[in-house]
Write a protein that holds these residues in place. Structure first.
Motif, PDB file in Angstrom:
ATOM      1  N   PRO A   1       0.822  -1.205   0.000  1.00 47.35           N
ATOM      2  CA  PRO A   1       0.000   0.000   0.000  1.00 47.35           C
ATOM      3  C   PRO A   1       0.855   1.253   0.000  1.00 47.35           C
ATOM      4  O   PRO A   1       1.781   1.394   0.796  1.00 47.35           O
ATOM      5  N   LEU A   2       0.545   2.159  -0.907  1.00 50.20           N
ATOM      6  CA  LEU A   2       1.243   3.432  -0.983  1.00 50.20           C
ATOM      7  C   LEU A   2       0.196   4.512  -1.165  1.00 50.20           C
ATOM      8  O   LEU A   2      -0.541   4.504  -2.143  1.00 50.20           O
ATOM      9  N   GLU A   3       0.119   5.410  -0.204  1.00 52.06           N
ATOM     10  CA  GLU A   3      -0.850   6.500  -0.266  1.00 52.06           C
ATOM     11  C   GLU A   3      -0.122   7.815  -0.447  1.00 52.06           C
ATOM     12  O   GLU A   3       0.892   8.074   0.205  1.00 52.06           O
ATOM     13  N   ARG A   4      -0.647   8.651  -1.334  1.00 49.99           N
ATOM     14  CA  ARG A   4      -0.070   9.979  -1.608  1.00 49.99           C
ATOM     15  C   ARG A   4      -0.978  11.047  -1.025  1.00 49.99           C
ATOM     16  O   ARG A   4      -2.205  10.928  -1.051  1.00 49.99           O
ATOM     17  N   HIS A   5      -0.341  12.089  -0.529  1.00 50.29           N
ATOM     18  CA  HIS A   5      -1.075  13.200   0.058  1.00 50.29           C
ATOM     19  C   HIS A   5      -1.418  14.220  -1.020  1.00 50.29           C
ATOM     20  O   HIS A   5      -0.575  14.545  -1.872  1.00 50.29           O
ATOM     21  N   LEU A   6      -2.631  14.722  -0.991  1.00 53.83           N
ATOM     22  CA  LEU A   6      -3.052  15.753  -1.931  1.00 53.83           C
ATOM     23  C   LEU A   6      -2.516  17.099  -1.455  1.00 53.83           C
ATOM     24  O   LEU A   6      -2.933  17.614  -0.418  1.00 53.83           O
ATOM     25  N   LEU A   7      -1.587  17.639  -2.208  1.00 56.98           N
ATOM     26  CA  LEU A   7      -0.937  18.891  -1.838  1.00 56.98           C
ATOM     27  C   LEU A   7      -1.656  20.090  -2.451  1.00 56.98           C
ATOM     28  O   LEU A   7      -2.140  20.015  -3.578  1.00 56.98           O
ATOM     29  N   LYS A   8      -1.667  21.189  -1.722  1.00 59.82           N
ATOM     30  CA  LYS A   8      -2.313  22.406  -2.216  1.00 59.82           C
ATOM     31  C   LYS A   8      -1.422  23.617  -1.948  1.00 59.82           C
ATOM     32  O   LYS A   8      -0.516  23.568  -1.125  1.00 59.82           O
TER      33      LYS A   8
ATOM     34  N   GLU B   1       7.032  17.698  -4.722  1.00 57.85           N
ATOM     35  CA  GLU B   1       6.544  16.751  -5.725  1.00 57.85           C
ATOM     36  C   GLU B   1       5.518  15.806  -5.134  1.00 57.85           C
ATOM     37  O   GLU B   1       4.495  15.509  -5.749  1.00 57.85           O
ATOM     38  N   ALA B   2       5.793  15.300  -3.931  1.00 53.36           N
ATOM     39  CA  ALA B   2       4.885  14.328  -3.323  1.00 53.36           C
ATOM     40  C   ALA B   2       5.223  14.128  -1.850  1.00 53.36           C
ATOM     41  O   ALA B   2       6.369  14.309  -1.426  1.00 53.36           O
ATOM     42  N   ILE B   3       4.200  13.793  -1.080  1.00 55.62           N
ATOM     43  CA  ILE B   3       4.382  13.210   0.247  1.00 55.62           C
ATOM     44  C   ILE B   3       3.647  11.882   0.200  1.00 55.62           C
ATOM     45  O   ILE B   3       2.462  11.831  -0.140  1.00 55.62           O
ATOM     46  N   PHE B   4       4.347  10.799   0.495  1.00 60.00           N
ATOM     47  CA  PHE B   4       3.664   9.502   0.443  1.00 60.00           C
ATOM     48  C   PHE B   4       4.008   8.643   1.644  1.00 60.00           C
ATOM     49  O   PHE B   4       5.041   8.805   2.291  1.00 60.00           O
ATOM     50  N   HIS B   5       3.074   7.733   1.940  1.00 59.11           N
ATOM     51  CA  HIS B   5       3.176   6.830   3.088  1.00 59.11           C
ATOM     52  C   HIS B   5       3.183   5.402   2.542  1.00 59.11           C
ATOM     53  O   HIS B   5       2.236   4.965   1.903  1.00 59.11           O
ATOM     54  N   LEU B   6       4.284   4.718   2.791  1.00 58.21           N
ATOM     55  CA  LEU B   6       4.476   3.349   2.307  1.00 58.21           C
ATOM     56  C   LEU B   6       4.346   2.396   3.487  1.00 58.21           C
ATOM     57  O   LEU B   6       5.016   2.572   4.506  1.00 58.21           O
ATOM     58  N   THR B   7       3.494   1.387   3.366  1.00 55.78           N
ATOM     59  CA  THR B   7       3.313   0.413   4.443  1.00 55.78           C
ATOM     60  C   THR B   7       3.369  -1.008   3.883  1.00 55.78           C
ATOM     61  O   THR B   7       3.033  -1.262   2.728  1.00 55.78           O
ATOM     62  N   ASP B   8       3.828  -1.931   4.731  1.00 56.12           N
ATOM     63  CA  ASP B   8       3.849  -3.364   4.409  1.00 56.12           C
ATOM     64  C   ASP B   8       4.587  -3.667   3.107  1.00 56.12           C
ATOM     65  O   ASP B   8       4.172  -4.534   2.326  1.00 56.12           O
ATOM     66  N   PHE B   9       5.685  -2.958   2.868  1.00 57.58           N
ATOM     67  CA  PHE B   9       6.520  -3.237   1.696  1.00 57.58           C
ATOM     68  C   PHE B   9       7.188  -4.594   1.898  1.00 57.58           C
ATOM     69  O   PHE B   9       7.822  -4.841   2.925  1.00 57.58           O
ATOM     70  N   MET B  10       7.050  -5.499   0.922  1.00 61.08           N
ATOM     71  CA  MET B  10       7.583  -6.858   1.029  1.00 61.08           C
ATOM     72  C   MET B  10       8.477  -7.147  -0.176  1.00 61.08           C
ATOM     73  O   MET B  10       8.080  -7.852  -1.119  1.00 61.08           O
TER      74      MET B  10
END
Length: 275
Positions: free
Chosen positions: A2-9, A17-26
């Motif tokens: 799962p990789l979620e990106r934050h909506l920047l304003k 460019e991006a802020i993202f949260h990476l979880t359960d990388f296998m």
């Protein structure tokens, strides 16, 4: 993974460019190569694992990192560790975007991966602890956003004429680069100084990096690669020049790159893939 990106304003969208949260990388590997993209990163470790960087040739560990670290503008590839069940929160700055938050010339971070505490002091560790206490990904993003807005300095944004050069380099054909540089309103020395301050690299080196990443994009999309055609289209003097440049940024020649299946990735390539 799962990789979620934050909506920047607003201001953050202009510089990040991006802020993202990476979880359960296998991953199916323990070491991966990262080729340069022209960005500065702040990486928050949220899983308790210690990370390492490695010598590109011997793959012997050369440094370790935990909690928070900063990856400066890299001129060529670096080798880093990959861990099972990783959790990271990553801030990726635009090519010109880090200076208003870092408050010092970006070239001082070139080719470095260093502890976030060395750059930002205790406040970055306090931010990590706050992110760890947040239950949802959106709450973690909000903590990072609040910190960034507090760090932002309007008086340190890049000048308009520099942004115009960067935009043209990113969007116009490689063949136009000389004309773009010569069209800068001030001296070429001033342009170089401005690039080093805000981007970290010289204009010509940044253009070389953009060209390499465009080649990667074409490789990812193509069913068959004609290297001579790629070299010609991307304005290399000849095919040997192209091969040398490709190896400079990736650490591997183009043919081996394809043979090992790296064209399926993005800017991360496994070095010890299992199976």
């Amino acid at each position: 993974m799962p990789l979620e990106r934050h909506l920047l304003k607003g201001i953050l969208n202009q510089h990040i460019e991006a802020i993202f949260h990476l979880t359960d990388f296998m991953p199916d590997h323990s070491i991966e190569r990262v080729v340069p993209t022209g960005h500065v990163f702040i990486i928050f470790e949220l899983d308790g694992f210690q990370r390492s960087t490695y010598d590109n040739e011997t793959l012997e560990p050369i440094a370790t990192f935990k909690e928070v670290w900063v990856s400066g503008m890299q001129k060529n590839q670096i080798s880093i560790s990959a861990h099972q069940q990783s959790e990271l929160l990553v801030i990726q700055f635009k090519a010109f975007g880090a200076y208003p938050f870092f408050h010092f010339p970006i070239h001082e971070l070139n080719d470095s991966v260093i502890s976030g505490k060395e750059v930002f002091g205790e406040e970055i560790l306090a931010l990590r602890e706050e992110i760890l206490t947040r239950k949802t990904t959106e709450e973690k993003f909000q903590s990072a956003e609040n910190w960034l807005l507090n760090r932002f300095r309007q008086d340190k944004i890049p000048p308009t004429d520099l942004l115009e050069v960067l935009e043209k380099l990113q969007n116009e054909p490689v063949i136009n680069s000389v004309e773009i540089f010569e069209g800068y309103s001030k001296s070429q020395k001033h342009l170089i100084d401005q690039f080093k301050k805000y981007v970290g690299l010289t204009p010509k080196y940044y253009q070389r990096m953009l060209r390499f990443n465009e080649i990667l994009r074409q490789i990812h999309q193509a069913n068959k690669i004609e290297w001579a055609q790629v070299a010609y289209q991307m304005e290399y003097t000849d095919q040997s020049h192209f091969i040398k440049e490709f190896k400079h940024f990736s650490g591997i020649n183009p043919q081996k790159f394809i043979q090992q299946g790296f064209q399926e990735g993005t800017n991360f390539f496994p070095l010890d893939k299992k199976g």
